[in-house]
Scaffold this motif. Structure first.
Motif, PDB file in Angstrom:
ATOM      1  N   ASN A  27       6.983  60.158 -16.988  1.00  0.00           N
ATOM      2  CA  ASN A  27       5.545  60.368 -17.059  1.00  0.00           C
ATOM      3  C   ASN A  27       4.892  59.303 -16.203  1.00  0.00           C
ATOM      4  OD1 ASN A  27       4.939  57.958 -18.610  1.00  0.00           O
ATOM      5  ND2 ASN A  27       5.756  59.026 -20.407  1.00  0.00           N
ATOM      6  N   GLU A  28       3.569  59.255 -16.189  1.00  0.00           N
ATOM      7  CA  GLU A  28       2.884  58.348 -15.274  1.00  0.00           C
ATOM      8  C   GLU A  28       3.109  56.876 -15.599  1.00  0.00           C
ATOM      9  OE1 GLU A  28      -1.467  58.368 -17.554  1.00  0.00           O
ATOM     10  OE2 GLU A  28      -1.244  59.198 -15.543  1.00  0.00           O
ATOM     11  N   ASN A  29       3.658  56.574 -16.767  1.00  0.00           N
ATOM     12  CA  ASN A  29       3.803  55.185 -17.173  1.00  0.00           C
ATOM     13  C   ASN A  29       5.241  54.687 -17.285  1.00  0.00           C
ATOM     14  OD1 ASN A  29       1.055  54.615 -17.367  1.00  0.00           O
ATOM     15  ND2 ASN A  29       0.937  55.411 -19.453  1.00  0.00           N
ATOM     16  N   VAL A  30       6.229  55.579 -17.187  1.00  0.00           N
ATOM     17  CA  VAL A  30       7.610  55.192 -17.484  1.00  0.00           C
ATOM     18  C   VAL A  30       8.541  55.587 -16.349  1.00  0.00           C
ATOM     19  CG1 VAL A  30       9.561  55.564 -19.042  1.00  0.00           C
ATOM     20  CG2 VAL A  30       7.258  55.343 -19.973  1.00  0.00           C
ATOM     21  N   VAL A  31       9.451  54.683 -15.990  1.00  0.00           N
ATOM     22  CA  VAL A  31      10.475  54.965 -14.990  1.00  0.00           C
ATOM     23  C   VAL A  31      11.837  54.756 -15.625  1.00  0.00           C
ATOM     24  CG1 VAL A  31      11.481  54.277 -12.785  1.00  0.00           C
ATOM     25  CG2 VAL A  31       8.998  54.261 -13.075  1.00  0.00           C
ATOM     26  N   GLY A  32      12.749  55.708 -15.444  1.00  0.00           N
ATOM     27  CA  GLY A  32      14.093  55.584 -15.986  1.00  0.00           C
ATOM     28  C   GLY A  32      15.129  55.538 -14.884  1.00  0.00           C
ATOM     29  N   ARG A  33      16.266  54.970 -15.216  1.00  0.00           N
ATOM     30  CA  ARG A  33      17.357  54.890 -14.244  1.00  0.00           C
ATOM     31  C   ARG A  33      18.672  55.208 -14.946  1.00  0.00           C
ATOM     32  NH1 ARG A  33      16.957  53.785  -8.532  1.00  0.00           N
ATOM     33  NH2 ARG A  33      19.097  53.647  -7.805  1.00  0.00           N
ATOM     34  N   ALA A  34      19.577  55.903 -14.265  1.00  0.00           N
ATOM     35  CA  ALA A  34      20.867  56.254 -14.849  1.00  0.00           C
ATOM     36  C   ALA A  34      21.956  55.358 -14.290  1.00  0.00           C
ATOM     37  CB  ALA A  34      21.208  57.718 -14.566  1.00  0.00           C
ATOM     38  N   SER A 145      10.046  44.998  -7.714  1.00  0.00           N
ATOM     39  CA  SER A 145      11.000  45.292  -6.638  1.00  0.00           C
ATOM     40  C   SER A 145      11.312  46.775  -6.505  1.00  0.00           C
ATOM     41  CB  SER A 145      12.306  44.516  -6.877  1.00  0.00           C
ATOM     42  OG  SER A 145      12.070  43.138  -6.836  1.00  0.00           O
ATOM     43  N   ARG A 146      10.601  47.604  -7.268  1.00  0.00           N
ATOM     44  CA  ARG A 146      10.768  49.053  -7.218  1.00  0.00           C
ATOM     45  C   ARG A 146      12.245  49.450  -7.379  1.00  0.00           C
ATOM     46  NH1 ARG A 146       6.080  51.831  -5.400  1.00  0.00           N
ATOM     47  NH2 ARG A 146       4.373  50.361  -5.024  1.00  0.00           N
ATOM     48  N   ASP A 147      12.737  50.418  -6.606  1.00  0.00           N
ATOM     49  CA  ASP A 147      14.090  50.940  -6.822  1.00  0.00           C
ATOM     50  C   ASP A 147      15.164  49.887  -6.590  1.00  0.00           C
ATOM     51  OD1 ASP A 147      12.632  53.202  -7.141  1.00  0.00           O
ATOM     52  OD2 ASP A 147      13.481  54.301  -5.448  1.00  0.00           O
ATOM     53  N   GLU A 148      14.903  48.970  -5.641  1.00  0.00           N
ATOM     54  CA  GLU A 148      15.901  47.952  -5.329  1.00  0.00           C
ATOM     55  C   GLU A 148      16.027  46.902  -6.425  1.00  0.00           C
ATOM     56  OE1 GLU A 148      13.440  48.859  -3.284  1.00  0.00           O
ATOM     57  OE2 GLU A 148      14.653  50.141  -1.964  1.00  0.00           O
ATOM     58  N   HIS A 182       7.912  48.272 -12.692  1.00  0.00           N
ATOM     59  CA  HIS A 182       8.709  48.723 -11.550  1.00  0.00           C
ATOM     60  C   HIS A 182       7.971  48.452 -10.239  1.00  0.00           C
ATOM     61  CE1 HIS A 182       9.857  52.146  -8.810  1.00  0.00           C
ATOM     62  NE2 HIS A 182      11.085  51.824  -9.195  1.00  0.00           N
ATOM     63  N   GLU A 183       6.653  48.637 -10.251  1.00  0.00           N
ATOM     64  CA  GLU A 183       5.878  48.541  -9.021  1.00  0.00           C
ATOM     65  C   GLU A 183       5.123  47.219  -8.879  1.00  0.00           C
ATOM     66  OE1 GLU A 183       3.475  52.046  -8.968  1.00  0.00           O
ATOM     67  OE2 GLU A 183       5.208  53.381  -8.797  1.00  0.00           O
ATOM     68  N   GLY A 184       5.271  46.313  -9.850  1.00  0.00           N
ATOM     69  CA  GLY A 184       4.597  45.035  -9.761  1.00  0.00           C
ATOM     70  C   GLY A 184       3.108  45.109  -9.986  1.00  0.00           C
ATOM     71  N   GLN A 185       2.672  46.033 -10.845  1.00  0.00           N
ATOM     72  CA  GLN A 185       1.246  46.234 -11.082  1.00  0.00           C
ATOM     73  C   GLN A 185       0.872  46.053 -12.551  1.00  0.00           C
ATOM     74  OE1 GLN A 185       0.510  50.158  -9.486  1.00  0.00           O
ATOM     75  NE2 GLN A 185       0.623  49.465  -7.365  1.00  0.00           N
ATOM     76  N   ASP A 186       1.708  45.362 -13.313  1.00  0.00           N
ATOM     77  CA  ASP A 186       1.419  45.155 -14.726  1.00  0.00           C
ATOM     78  C   ASP A 186       0.210  44.236 -14.899  1.00  0.00           C
ATOM     79  OD1 ASP A 186       1.685  45.447 -17.442  1.00  0.00           O
ATOM     80  OD2 ASP A 186       3.462  44.180 -17.629  1.00  0.00           O
ATOM     81  N   THR A 187      -0.378  44.293 -16.083  1.00  0.00           N
ATOM     82  CA  THR A 187      -1.464  43.388 -16.434  1.00  0.00           C
ATOM     83  C   THR A 187      -0.853  42.043 -16.783  1.00  0.00           C
ATOM     84  OG1 THR A 187      -2.736  45.246 -17.325  1.00  0.00           O
ATOM     85  CG2 THR A 187      -3.440  43.023 -17.948  1.00  0.00           C
ATOM     86  N   CYS A 188      -1.061  41.040 -15.942  1.00  0.00           N
ATOM     87  CA  CYS A 188      -0.456  39.726 -16.114  1.00  0.00           C
ATOM     88  C   CYS A 188      -1.517  38.642 -15.970  1.00  0.00           C
ATOM     89  CB  CYS A 188       0.639  39.468 -15.073  1.00  0.00           C
ATOM     90  SG  CYS A 188       1.936  40.725 -14.986  1.00  0.00           S
ATOM     91  N   LEU A 189      -1.231  37.443 -16.485  1.00  0.00           N
ATOM     92  CA  LEU A 189      -2.100  36.315 -16.206  1.00  0.00           C
ATOM     93  C   LEU A 189      -2.106  36.054 -14.706  1.00  0.00           C
ATOM     94  CD1 LEU A 189      -1.407  33.536 -18.872  1.00  0.00           C
ATOM     95  CD2 LEU A 189      -3.347  35.098 -18.745  1.00  0.00           C
ATOM     96  N   PRO A 190      -3.270  35.890 -14.102  1.00  0.00           N
ATOM     97  CA  PRO A 190      -3.288  35.633 -12.658  1.00  0.00           C
ATOM     98  C   PRO A 190      -2.541  34.367 -12.272  1.00  0.00           C
ATOM     99  CG  PRO A 190      -5.477  35.372 -13.634  1.00  0.00           C
ATOM    100  CD  PRO A 190      -4.608  35.992 -14.672  1.00  0.00           C
ATOM    101  N   GLN A 191      -2.473  33.389 -13.185  1.00  0.00           N
ATOM    102  CA  GLN A 191      -1.750  32.152 -12.876  1.00  0.00           C
ATOM    103  C   GLN A 191      -0.264  32.254 -13.186  1.00  0.00           C
ATOM    104  OE1 GLN A 191      -3.999  32.570 -15.304  1.00  0.00           O
ATOM    105  NE2 GLN A 191      -3.725  31.162 -17.021  1.00  0.00           N
TER     106      GLN A 191
END
Length: 365
Positions: A27-34, A145-148, A182-191
């Motif tokens: 779905n738009e929020n989850v990525v799975g890998r086998a 780092s996405r797929d890598e 996966h895409e480095g777009q999480d809500t994180c502390l800016p510092q």
């Protein structure tokens, strides 16, 4: 020197059954890998803890700095006793043996061995379904780092104790992480980008072992009770105490930085809500404890026959170890809460991950 520790990264496995070259976006929020080669996970049962370290208390959330009495500017080392968060950290087992680690609920927690390229690393995970584990996202993926960024092999050793593996070694089949991680777009502390984040959570589907599912062997820990009509799942077990949304938590892990990494370690501490969608507790655990469960109502039922303390549900995992800060006098760790947040608005992050893993593997939950 002060340091903020990622308290271990992990690794995951790829299976010859699916042979996926790209992750599954459920779905738009989850990525799975086998998994591609479960056998690769069995090549070694050791690895190094990989810490994400920050050097300044300024990289902690502002409320935590205030509560702990830490400086709001770089003014030099903190004086002894200037900050602190009460906790106890000791081995979970007896000094002369494995007990009670080989009993439920302890045995539903274990050491996670992961592979990235030619490097082995270690984390902690716990059983939350018939063939399902929960751990930290940074234990199966390098943030952004996405797929890598995915690891290539994983194994799990429930109730590991010194040289003993009383419930065997289990290999990973699939793993699921938040798409924003996966895409480095999480809500994180800016510092503290990529470290103090809202969704450092992952689930792992395990292969069967000798025709058995791990939950039937170790038992299964609970997730916060699901209630679609209230926010109870988001704040299960927390009460407003001393100005904070707080609860008592038990943290289990296999820290290997300054510990042997082969015995389960237990920490008990008061924990409180923090931004962004985090929980903070006091702990002396270190690298290798990442992904370990933060449990409410931990233990076995009481023998009370009269009015017993109210505990709606025991052995409930409501977060997993994500990062740590250690100044020498102040020792705290943080975790992404199992909650709804800016990314997961309809249901909690853990329920979304579990839902997609279970939809792809209906028998594991």
């Amino acid at each position: 020197m002060s340091s903020l520790q990622g308290v271990c990264r992990g690794f995951m496995a790829f299976s010859a059954i699916l042979l996926l070259s790209q992750p599954v976006v459920a779905n738009e929020n989850v990525v799975g890998r086998a998994a591609l080669s479960p056998e690769a996970a069995l090549a070694s049962d050791e690895g190094v803890a990989r810490d994400r370290q920050l050097a300044s208390p300024l990289q902690l959330p502002a409320k935590t700095r205030s509560i702990l009495g830490l400086p709001n500017a770089n003014v030099g080392p903190e004086a002894f006793g200037a900050g602190g968060h009460p906790f106890t950290t000791q081995r979970a087992s007896r000094s002369d043996g494995i007990e009670p680690v080989n009993s439920y609920p302890w045995r539903a927690v274990g050491k996670l061995i992961m592979t990235f390229g030619n490097q082995r690393a270690v984390c902690t995970a716990s059983v939350i379904g018939k063939s399902l584990l929960v751990t930290a996202a940074h234990c199966v993926h390098n943030y952004g780092s996405r797929d890598e960024g995915f690891a290539t092999a994983i194994s799990f050793q429930p109730a590991r104790h010194e040289g003993q593996k009383p419930y065997g070694v289990w290999t990973g089949k699939e793993w699921w992480i938040p798409k924003v991680y996966h895409e480095g777009q999480d809500t994180c502390l800016p510092q503290a980008p990529g470290v103090v984040c809202a969704n450092d959570v992952a689930v792992i589907v395990l292969n069967e072992n000798d025709g058995k599912m791990i939950g039937d062997v170790t038992g299964v820990l609970n997730l916060p009770p699901l209630n679609n009509d209230t926010d109870k799942e988001d704040s299960y077990g927390y009460v407003f105490f001393l100005g904070q949304n707080a609860t008592q938590l038990t943290q289990l892990g296999y820290p290997s930085k300054d510990f042997d990494g082969l015995t389960m370690i237990r920490t008990d501490s008061l924990a409180y809500f923090e931004d962004p969608s985090n929980v903070i507790l006091g702990s002396n655990q270190t690298g290798g404890s990442s992904g370990g469960p933060w449990l409410q109502n931990f233990g076995t039922p009481t023998s009370a026959t009269g009015p017993a303390p109210s505990a709606e549900q025991i052995d409930t995992v409501s977060a997993v170890t994500s990062w740590g800060y250690n100044s020498g006098t102040v020792k705290v760790q943080g975790a992404s809460r199992f909650s709804r947040n800016q990314i997961y608005t309809e249901k909690t992050n853990i329920r979304s991950l579990v839902g997609d893993a279970c939809a792809a593997n209906p028998n594991v939950c």
